[in-house]
Design a protein around this motif. Structure first.
Motif, PDB file in Angstrom:
ATOM      1  N   GLY A   5     -16.889  47.213  26.498  1.00 12.99           N
ATOM      2  CA  GLY A   5     -17.428  47.413  25.154  1.00 12.99           C
ATOM      3  C   GLY A   5     -16.408  48.027  24.223  1.00 12.99           C
ATOM      4  O   GLY A   5     -16.279  47.610  23.067  1.00 12.99           O
ATOM      5  N   GLU A   6     -15.657  49.010  24.704  1.00 16.80           N
ATOM      6  CA  GLU A   6     -14.621  49.643  23.883  1.00 16.80           C
ATOM      7  C   GLU A   6     -13.544  48.636  23.495  1.00 16.80           C
ATOM      8  O   GLU A   6     -13.081  48.617  22.345  1.00 16.80           O
ATOM      9  CB  GLU A   6     -14.001  50.802  24.646  1.00 16.80           C
ATOM     10  CG  GLU A   6     -14.939  51.984  24.849  1.00 16.80           C
ATOM     11  CD  GLU A   6     -14.350  53.042  25.762  1.00 16.80           C
ATOM     12  OE1 GLU A   6     -13.215  52.820  26.264  1.00 16.80           O
ATOM     13  OE2 GLU A   6     -14.993  54.089  25.958  1.00 16.80           O
ATOM     14  N   LEU A   7     -13.143  47.799  24.442  1.00 17.63           N
ATOM     15  CA  LEU A   7     -12.098  46.811  24.167  1.00 17.63           C
ATOM     16  C   LEU A   7     -12.603  45.718  23.236  1.00 17.63           C
ATOM     17  O   LEU A   7     -11.875  45.276  22.331  1.00 17.63           O
ATOM     18  CB  LEU A   7     -11.578  46.217  25.480  1.00 17.63           C
ATOM     19  CG  LEU A   7     -10.812  47.196  26.379  1.00 17.63           C
ATOM     20  CD1 LEU A   7     -10.495  46.547  27.720  1.00 17.63           C
ATOM     21  CD2 LEU A   7      -9.531  47.656  25.703  1.00 17.63           C
ATOM     22  N   PHE A   8     -13.821  45.257  23.432  1.00 21.22           N
ATOM     23  CA  PHE A   8     -14.390  44.253  22.528  1.00 21.22           C
ATOM     24  C   PHE A   8     -14.513  44.815  21.117  1.00 21.22           C
ATOM     25  O   PHE A   8     -14.281  44.114  20.136  1.00 21.22           O
ATOM     26  CB  PHE A   8     -15.768  43.805  23.022  1.00 21.22           C
ATOM     27  CG  PHE A   8     -15.745  42.909  24.239  1.00 21.22           C
ATOM     28  CD1 PHE A   8     -14.661  42.092  24.504  1.00 21.22           C
ATOM     29  CD2 PHE A   8     -16.826  42.889  25.117  1.00 21.22           C
ATOM     30  CE1 PHE A   8     -14.648  41.259  25.624  1.00 21.22           C
ATOM     31  CE2 PHE A   8     -16.819  42.065  26.235  1.00 21.22           C
ATOM     32  CZ  PHE A   8     -15.728  41.253  26.491  1.00 21.22           C
ATOM     33  N   ALA A   9     -14.901  46.090  21.005  1.00 16.32           N
ATOM     34  CA  ALA A   9     -15.032  46.714  19.688  1.00 16.32           C
ATOM     35  C   ALA A   9     -13.682  46.822  18.994  1.00 16.32           C
ATOM     36  O   ALA A   9     -13.588  46.707  17.772  1.00 16.32           O
ATOM     37  CB  ALA A   9     -15.660  48.101  19.820  1.00 16.32           C
ATOM     38  N   ARG A  10     -12.626  47.026  19.752  1.00 17.94           N
ATOM     39  CA  ARG A  10     -11.286  47.180  19.184  1.00 17.94           C
ATOM     40  C   ARG A  10     -10.640  45.843  18.855  1.00 17.94           C
ATOM     41  O   ARG A  10     -10.080  45.653  17.772  1.00 17.94           O
ATOM     42  CB  ARG A  10     -10.386  47.947  20.156  1.00 17.94           C
ATOM     43  CG  ARG A  10      -9.001  48.269  19.608  1.00 17.94           C
ATOM     44  CD  ARG A  10      -8.077  48.743  20.716  1.00 17.94           C
ATOM     45  NE  ARG A  10      -7.711  47.647  21.606  1.00 17.94           N
ATOM     46  CZ  ARG A  10      -7.101  47.798  22.788  1.00 17.94           C
ATOM     47  NH1 ARG A  10      -6.828  49.021  23.222  1.00 17.94           N
ATOM     48  NH2 ARG A  10      -6.790  46.751  23.529  1.00 17.94           N
ATOM     49  N   SER A  11     -10.708  44.896  19.811  1.00 14.35           N
ATOM     50  CA  SER A  11      -9.946  43.647  19.681  1.00 14.35           C
ATOM     51  C   SER A  11     -10.803  42.400  19.594  1.00 14.35           C
ATOM     52  O   SER A  11     -10.274  41.301  19.450  1.00 14.35           O
ATOM     53  CB  SER A  11      -8.983  43.507  20.874  1.00 14.35           C
ATOM     54  OG  SER A  11      -8.137  44.630  20.987  1.00 14.35           O
ATOM     55  N   GLY A  12     -12.118  42.560  19.689  1.00 16.25           N
ATOM     56  CA  GLY A  12     -12.990  41.398  19.674  1.00 16.25           C
ATOM     57  C   GLY A  12     -13.013  40.692  21.020  1.00 16.25           C
ATOM     58  O   GLY A  12     -12.219  41.002  21.917  1.00 16.25           O
ATOM     59  N   PHE A  13     -13.912  39.755  21.152  1.00 19.82           N
ATOM     60  CA  PHE A  13     -14.024  38.988  22.402  1.00 19.82           C
ATOM     61  C   PHE A  13     -12.773  38.154  22.641  1.00 19.82           C
ATOM     62  O   PHE A  13     -12.203  38.152  23.729  1.00 19.82           O
ATOM     63  CB  PHE A  13     -15.261  38.090  22.331  1.00 19.82           C
ATOM     64  CG  PHE A  13     -15.404  37.143  23.495  1.00 19.82           C
ATOM     65  CD1 PHE A  13     -15.793  37.616  24.734  1.00 19.82           C
ATOM     66  CD2 PHE A  13     -15.149  35.781  23.342  1.00 19.82           C
ATOM     67  CE1 PHE A  13     -15.928  36.741  25.819  1.00 19.82           C
ATOM     68  CE2 PHE A  13     -15.284  34.908  24.415  1.00 19.82           C
ATOM     69  CZ  PHE A  13     -15.675  35.386  25.645  1.00 19.82           C
ATOM     70  N   ARG A  14     -12.320  37.465  21.602  1.00 22.47           N
ATOM     71  CA  ARG A  14     -11.167  36.582  21.756  1.00 22.47           C
ATOM     72  C   ARG A  14      -9.874  37.351  22.010  1.00 22.47           C
ATOM     73  O   ARG A  14      -8.972  36.847  22.679  1.00 22.47           O
ATOM     74  CB  ARG A  14     -11.028  35.691  20.518  1.00 22.47           C
ATOM     75  CG  ARG A  14     -12.186  34.719  20.324  1.00 22.47           C
ATOM     76  CD  ARG A  14     -12.051  33.905  19.041  1.00 22.47           C
ATOM     77  NE  ARG A  14     -13.160  33.005  18.851  1.00 22.47           N
ATOM     78  CZ  ARG A  14     -14.318  33.358  18.292  1.00 22.47           C
ATOM     79  NH1 ARG A  14     -14.484  34.594  17.870  1.00 22.47           N
ATOM     80  NH2 ARG A  14     -15.297  32.475  18.166  1.00 22.47           N
ATOM     81  N   GLY A  15      -9.784  38.550  21.483  1.00 24.53           N
ATOM     82  CA  GLY A  15      -8.554  39.318  21.629  1.00 24.53           C
ATOM     83  C   GLY A  15      -8.499  40.191  22.867  1.00 24.53           C
ATOM     84  O   GLY A  15      -7.519  40.911  23.075  1.00 24.53           O
ATOM     85  N   THR A  16      -9.545  40.142  23.681  1.00 23.16           N
ATOM     86  CA  THR A  16      -9.604  40.963  24.889  1.00 23.16           C
ATOM     87  C   THR A  16      -9.499  40.074  26.121  1.00 23.16           C
ATOM     88  O   THR A  16     -10.260  39.115  26.265  1.00 23.16           O
ATOM     89  CB  THR A  16     -10.924  41.757  24.946  1.00 23.16           C
ATOM     90  OG1 THR A  16     -11.016  42.597  23.791  1.00 23.16           O
ATOM     91  CG2 THR A  16     -10.994  42.615  26.202  1.00 23.16           C
TER      92      THR A  16
END
Length: 199
Positions: A5-16
């Motif tokens: 969740g933290e990574l998706f919030a930072r970089s989005g689904f495509r960027g994670t």
């Protein structure tokens, strides 16, 4: 799922990437896939767990009912201030899933439908008791309320030093009560209420 969740919030689904999620979680990528099946499966698990809070808040508001439920809107702002990561996660993932072919598109469509239906029910029930004006369209007002709340939240996420989310939603709640109330004296009573209990 917290790390995802933290990574998706930072970089989005495509960027994670799954490799980054696995590394941060201290497990292997195959182990991550074992539990969630795919990156899309991980996304679904994250948004279902994190997005459930908004639905729960709306359901609690239905239980409160009427204009009192509208008066409690600032409680959601206090919650978002305590958990800005959750607000950011839902904002980022909603924008990433606007197209029908996006992996979580149907989830967010259904989420907004449920929220609109719950808010419309609050209005409809209060119209039946004479608390809210009969000419108000519940479905249109529900969409307006969500749009305002989401818009204020987005501005706060972008510029938190300039936008006071709690104060803005407090002001909106009072304006909404004034517009909805069948009895004008209700607005006067609402403006004098002690709001320290909404946290």
């Amino acid at each position: 799922m917290t790390i995802a969740g933290e990574l998706f919030a930072r970089s989005g689904f495509r960027g994670t990437g799954l490799a980054e999620v696995a590394a941060r979680a201290g497990i292997t990528q195959p182990a991550l896939l074992y539990y969630f099946g795919s990156k899309e499966g991980l996304l679904q698990a994250v948004i279902e767990r994190r997005g459930a809070q908004s639905i729960e808040f709306a359901q609690e508001s239905v239980a409160i009912g009427g204009l009192r439920a509208i008066r409690e809107l600032p409680a959601s702002a206090h919650r978002n201030q305590r958990e800005p990561g959750l607000a950011r996660l839902l904002a980022v993932l909603t924008m990433e899933n606007l197209d029908a072919e996006d992996p979580a598109h149907e989830y967010f469509v259904e989420r907004y439908r449920r929220l609109r239906a719950l808010i419309a029910r609050i209005i409809t029930d209060a119209q039946a008791t004479g608390e809210i004006r009969a000419e108000i369209d519940p479905a249109h007002k529900a969409a307006e309320l969500l749009a305002t709340m989401d818009g204020l939240q987005m501005q706060w996420l972008l510029d938190p030093t300039e936008v006071d989310l709690v104060t803005a939603i407090e002001s909106y709640a009072l304006t909404l009560i004034r517009d909805l109330a069948a009895d004008p004296s209700v607005y006067a009573a609402a403006t004098t209420r002690d709001t320290t209990d909404v946290e």
